[in-house]
Design a protein around this motif. Sequence first.
Motif, short mmCIF file in Angstrom:
data_model
loop_
_atom_site.label_atom_id
_atom_site.label_comp_id
_atom_site.label_asym_id
_atom_site.label_seq_id
_atom_site.Cartn_x
_atom_site.Cartn_y
_atom_site.Cartn_z
N HIS A 102 0.83 -1.21 0.00
CA HIS A 102 0.00 0.00 0.00
C HIS A 102 0.86 1.26 0.00
CE1 HIS A 102 -3.66 -2.38 1.04
NE2 HIS A 102 -4.24 -1.37 0.41
N SER A 148 0.42 3.24 -3.38
CA SER A 148 -0.35 4.46 -3.20
C SER A 148 0.48 5.69 -3.54
CB SER A 148 -0.86 4.56 -1.76
OG SER A 148 -1.73 3.49 -1.45
N SER A 171 -7.86 -0.03 -0.30
CA SER A 171 -6.92 0.50 -1.29
C SER A 171 -7.42 1.78 -1.93
CB SER A 171 -6.66 -0.55 -2.37
OG SER A 171 -5.99 -1.67 -1.83
N CYS A 193 -6.73 4.54 0.48
CA CYS A 193 -5.30 4.90 0.48
C CYS A 193 -4.96 5.72 -0.75
CB CYS A 193 -4.44 3.64 0.54
SG CYS A 193 -4.48 2.78 2.12
#
Length: 327
Positions: A65, A69, A161, A164
């Motif tokens: 992540h 991200s 997700s 994020c």
Amino acid sequence: MSYVVRDVAVVFGLAATAAYVNNWFFWPLYWAAQGTMFWALFVLGHDCGHGSFSNNLKLNSVVGHLLHSSILVPYHGWRISHRTHHQNHGHVENDESWHPLSEKIYSKLDAITRTLRFTVPFPMLAYPVYLWSRSPGKTGSHFDPNGDLFVPSEKKDVITSTLCWTAMAALLAGLLFAIGPVQMLKLYGVPYWGFVMWLDLVTYLHHHGHDEKLPWYRGKEWSYLRGGLTTLDRDYGWINNIHHDIGTHVIHHLFPQIPHYHLIEATEAAKPVLGKYYREPKKSGPLPFHLIGNLITSLKQDHYVSDTGDVVYYETDPKLSGSSTSE
């Protein structure tokens, strides 16, 4: 983790240097280097998605992540669709990444879509569009937990997700106001598009060839092994190490649990077993300029596959290739 530390340190070091030097001689060098480093971050997150980064699932998720991200990739949404790609590699209908269009779907594309898909540099800018709407003939979004890409049990992961991704977008918006749009474009915007071009280029080249026709399968002719052997290794010169030897793609598709730092060793071990089914990549010079030629030739030739047949090959639309007959 040492590779994560290395890459993140280089990313921040490049950004700090560019902001300090701040002249138009250095900026193009920065964009090329930083775009490549963003791509390197993606490859490490890619290992997290395969579980080859760590045996600890939570660590894979956290690192994945953070890395993805930071370059505006929804980690779980991408991880799940990429799993679909690996489970169906080489399958005409079920593959996920740069899979061929059937003649029926191709014939329904409007002229603008065909041009954008098969004319450089437009295909190399496709990834953000793919994240939002997938490929022609498929529906769903990597951000929509209720979309066609996911099953109900994956809904929580996709929401995480997407949140994020949204947090990173908000951070970038804040920086936009803090340092101004021009500086943000120079520090992040241009390198981001460099990363997108790297991702699309590498993904495309590993599943398309121009020196020989690669088969695509349907029905009983498809198998995991056969599909994996339709992928290609590519040599990127001294960039191989920077983007974590992702060019060793055949062994990665056959055994995605192998960490990137063992892919070269594993490829060498597999060559005697694979024999004629392994295609040795053309060696690159310091920079892989020859791959641009491969890309252009393939985009001119590889347009669609037949709607019938369990073993099919790309065919050419003479209107796009400039020739009078289809190959």
